[in-house]
Scaffold this motif. Sequence first.
Motif, PDB file in Angstrom:
ATOM      1  N   CYS A  13       0.832  -1.211   0.000  1.00  0.00           N
ATOM      2  CA  CYS A  13       0.000   0.000   0.000  1.00  0.00           C
ATOM      3  C   CYS A  13       0.864   1.257   0.000  1.00  0.00           C
ATOM      4  CB  CYS A  13      -0.936   0.013   1.208  1.00  0.00           C
ATOM      5  SG  CYS A  13      -2.198  -1.258   1.149  1.00  0.00           S
ATOM      6  N   GLY A  14       1.911   1.256   0.806  1.00  0.00           N
ATOM      7  CA  GLY A  14       2.804   2.411   0.866  1.00  0.00           C
ATOM      8  C   GLY A  14       3.517   2.652  -0.450  1.00  0.00           C
ATOM      9  N   SER A  15       3.930   1.565  -1.114  1.00  0.00           N
ATOM     10  CA  SER A  15       4.624   1.743  -2.390  1.00  0.00           C
ATOM     11  C   SER A  15       3.667   2.213  -3.483  1.00  0.00           C
ATOM     12  CB  SER A  15       5.331   0.460  -2.809  1.00  0.00           C
ATOM     13  OG  SER A  15       4.408  -0.578  -3.003  1.00  0.00           O
ATOM     14  N   LEU A  16       2.404   1.775  -3.440  1.00  0.00           N
ATOM     15  CA  LEU A  16       1.441   2.279  -4.421  1.00  0.00           C
ATOM     16  C   LEU A  16       1.228   3.780  -4.246  1.00  0.00           C
ATOM     17  CD1 LEU A  16      -1.259  -0.551  -4.515  1.00  0.00           C
ATOM     18  CD2 LEU A  16       0.439   0.020  -6.256  1.00  0.00           C
ATOM     19  N   VAL A  17       1.082   4.203  -3.009  1.00  0.00           N
ATOM     20  CA  VAL A  17       0.941   5.637  -2.740  1.00  0.00           C
ATOM     21  C   VAL A  17       2.248   6.352  -3.068  1.00  0.00           C
ATOM     22  CG1 VAL A  17       0.605   7.343  -0.900  1.00  0.00           C
ATOM     23  CG2 VAL A  17      -0.865   5.332  -1.024  1.00  0.00           C
ATOM     24  N   GLY A  18       3.366   5.726  -2.724  1.00  0.00           N
ATOM     25  CA  GLY A  18       4.670   6.326  -2.980  1.00  0.00           C
ATOM     26  C   GLY A  18       4.985   6.472  -4.455  1.00  0.00           C
ATOM     27  N   PHE A  19       4.416   5.607  -5.290  1.00  0.00           N
ATOM     28  CA  PHE A  19       4.633   5.708  -6.730  1.00  0.00           C
ATOM     29  C   PHE A  19       3.612   6.611  -7.413  1.00  0.00           C
ATOM     30  CE2 PHE A  19       7.159   1.728  -6.456  1.00  0.00           C
ATOM     31  CZ  PHE A  19       8.273   2.179  -7.144  1.00  0.00           C
ATOM     32  N   ALA A  20       2.455   6.843  -6.805  1.00  0.00           N
ATOM     33  CA  ALA A  20       1.388   7.611  -7.464  1.00  0.00           C
ATOM     34  C   ALA A  20       1.798   9.056  -7.718  1.00  0.00           C
ATOM     35  CB  ALA A  20       0.112   7.551  -6.622  1.00  0.00           C
ATOM     36  N   LEU A  21       2.318   9.729  -6.717  1.00  0.00           N
ATOM     37  CA  LEU A  21       2.691  11.131  -6.886  1.00  0.00           C
ATOM     38  C   LEU A  21       3.868  11.305  -7.837  1.00  0.00           C
ATOM     39  CD1 LEU A  21       2.127  14.068  -6.170  1.00  0.00           C
ATOM     40  CD2 LEU A  21       3.652  13.798  -4.222  1.00  0.00           C
ATOM     41  N   PRO A  22       4.965  10.560  -7.684  1.00  0.00           N
ATOM     42  CA  PRO A  22       6.051  10.728  -8.648  1.00  0.00           C
ATOM     43  C   PRO A  22       5.642  10.399 -10.082  1.00  0.00           C
ATOM     44  CG  PRO A  22       6.860   9.572  -6.733  1.00  0.00           C
ATOM     45  CD  PRO A  22       5.376   9.695  -6.577  1.00  0.00           C
ATOM     46  N   LEU A  23       4.786   9.399 -10.246  1.00  0.00           N
ATOM     47  CA  LEU A  23       4.329   9.063 -11.595  1.00  0.00           C
ATOM     48  C   LEU A  23       3.486  10.190 -12.177  1.00  0.00           C
ATOM     49  CD1 LEU A  23       4.287   6.921 -13.803  1.00  0.00           C
ATOM     50  CD2 LEU A  23       2.225   5.989 -12.751  1.00  0.00           C
ATOM     51  N   GLY A  53      11.807  10.628  -7.341  1.00  0.00           N
ATOM     52  CA  GLY A  53      10.836  10.102  -6.388  1.00  0.00           C
ATOM     53  C   GLY A  53      10.570   8.622  -6.594  1.00  0.00           C
ATOM     54  N   MET A  54      10.473   8.183  -7.856  1.00  0.00           N
ATOM     55  CA  MET A  54      10.254   6.757  -8.124  1.00  0.00           C
ATOM     56  C   MET A  54      11.479   5.931  -7.753  1.00  0.00           C
ATOM     57  SD  MET A  54       7.800   6.408 -11.438  1.00  0.00           S
ATOM     58  CE  MET A  54       8.673   7.455 -12.564  1.00  0.00           C
ATOM     59  N   VAL A  55      12.672   6.465  -8.026  1.00  0.00           N
ATOM     60  CA  VAL A  55      13.896   5.751  -7.645  1.00  0.00           C
ATOM     61  C   VAL A  55      13.983   5.637  -6.119  1.00  0.00           C
ATOM     62  CG1 VAL A  55      16.418   5.900  -7.643  1.00  0.00           C
ATOM     63  CG2 VAL A  55      15.156   6.342  -9.746  1.00  0.00           C
ATOM     64  N   THR A  56      13.662   6.730  -5.426  1.00  0.00           N
ATOM     65  CA  THR A  56      13.706   6.720  -3.960  1.00  0.00           C
ATOM     66  C   THR A  56      12.699   5.732  -3.385  1.00  0.00           C
ATOM     67  OG1 THR A  56      14.369   9.033  -3.977  1.00  0.00           O
ATOM     68  CG2 THR A  56      13.549   8.180  -1.902  1.00  0.00           C
ATOM     69  N   THR A  57      11.489   5.740  -3.919  1.00  0.00           N
ATOM     70  CA  THR A  57      10.464   4.809  -3.440  1.00  0.00           C
ATOM     71  C   THR A  57      10.888   3.366  -3.687  1.00  0.00           C
ATOM     72  OG1 THR A  57       8.748   6.454  -3.863  1.00  0.00           O
ATOM     73  CG2 THR A  57       8.025   4.188  -3.613  1.00  0.00           C
ATOM     74  N   SER A  58      11.443   3.095  -4.857  1.00  0.00           N
ATOM     75  CA  SER A  58      11.919   1.742  -5.159  1.00  0.00           C
ATOM     76  C   SER A  58      13.017   1.323  -4.198  1.00  0.00           C
ATOM     77  CB  SER A  58      12.465   1.676  -6.589  1.00  0.00           C
ATOM     78  OG  SER A  58      11.482   1.997  -7.509  1.00  0.00           O
ATOM     79  N   LEU A  89      20.446   9.946   0.530  1.00  0.00           N
ATOM     80  CA  LEU A  89      20.890  10.993  -0.406  1.00  0.00           C
ATOM     81  C   LEU A  89      19.767  11.430  -1.337  1.00  0.00           C
ATOM     82  CD1 LEU A  89      24.481   9.773  -1.341  1.00  0.00           C
ATOM     83  CD2 LEU A  89      23.864  11.798  -0.011  1.00  0.00           C
ATOM     84  N   PHE A  90      19.011  10.469  -1.851  1.00  0.00           N
ATOM     85  CA  PHE A  90      17.880  10.814  -2.721  1.00  0.00           C
ATOM     86  C   PHE A  90      16.842  11.652  -1.974  1.00  0.00           C
ATOM     87  CE2 PHE A  90      18.812   6.845  -5.393  1.00  0.00           C
ATOM     88  CZ  PHE A  90      19.486   7.579  -6.353  1.00  0.00           C
ATOM     89  N   THR A  91      16.582  11.300  -0.727  1.00  0.00           N
ATOM     90  CA  THR A  91      15.608  12.034   0.072  1.00  0.00           C
ATOM     91  C   THR A  91      16.083  13.464   0.331  1.00  0.00           C
ATOM     92  OG1 THR A  91      14.898   9.967   1.093  1.00  0.00           O
ATOM     93  CG2 THR A  91      14.274  12.000   2.208  1.00  0.00           C
TER      94      THR A  91
END
Length: 199
Positions: A13-23, A53-58, A89-91
């Motif tokens: 669930c967190g990764s779906l939300v985490g990918f939604a905004l960067p996408l 954001g997608m790289v960081t979430t991954s 670093l990404f964050t």
Amino acid sequence: MPGIVNLVLCGICGSLVGFALPLSELVIGSLYFELCPAEDRLPVFLVVSGVVGMVTTSCCCGLLISFSKHEDDEEVTGKETCATCWCTLFTIFLFVWLICGSTWAFRMKECDEANTLPLVGPTHDCFTKNVSHVGDSHYCKALLFNFVYFETIAKWVSFGLVPFVLFIFAGFVVCGCMCVKEATAGSAAGRNETCSSRV
């Protein structure tokens, strides 16, 4: 086993939300890349935020999966340490990039429609979202500008809200621990009194 299942479901669930905004940042920034000459860094801000954001979430999801497979006494591997450094670093980059994007978005002022027509020259103090000025240097696509504007506000609110919520949660945890400690100390004292009265 149920703890691992809950962790996996929470991670999904967190990764779906985490990918939604960067996408969505990547899609909107790419679609309207040429449609904000008034501030041409806004689409770049969105595209870079989306990709990083997608790289960081991954990276963070990979770390969660890796750490969930650890035993209690297992050492952290070099790969996990390296991934943690990259995630950090990404964050930090995303935070600094948010400051840049906020500066670019919040310094823009929208023109009054009555004052839009004289602003044909290269120097102007405002921009318009009116589609009749698409080719002008003071035009910015409404969807692009509004998305950047409200997204940056939401990110700043979340940066302020998350520590506040964590502080409140920590307060409840501390109060709960104190209550449990007091209750167990009170029941132990009660048992000691009962035992001494029997003797």
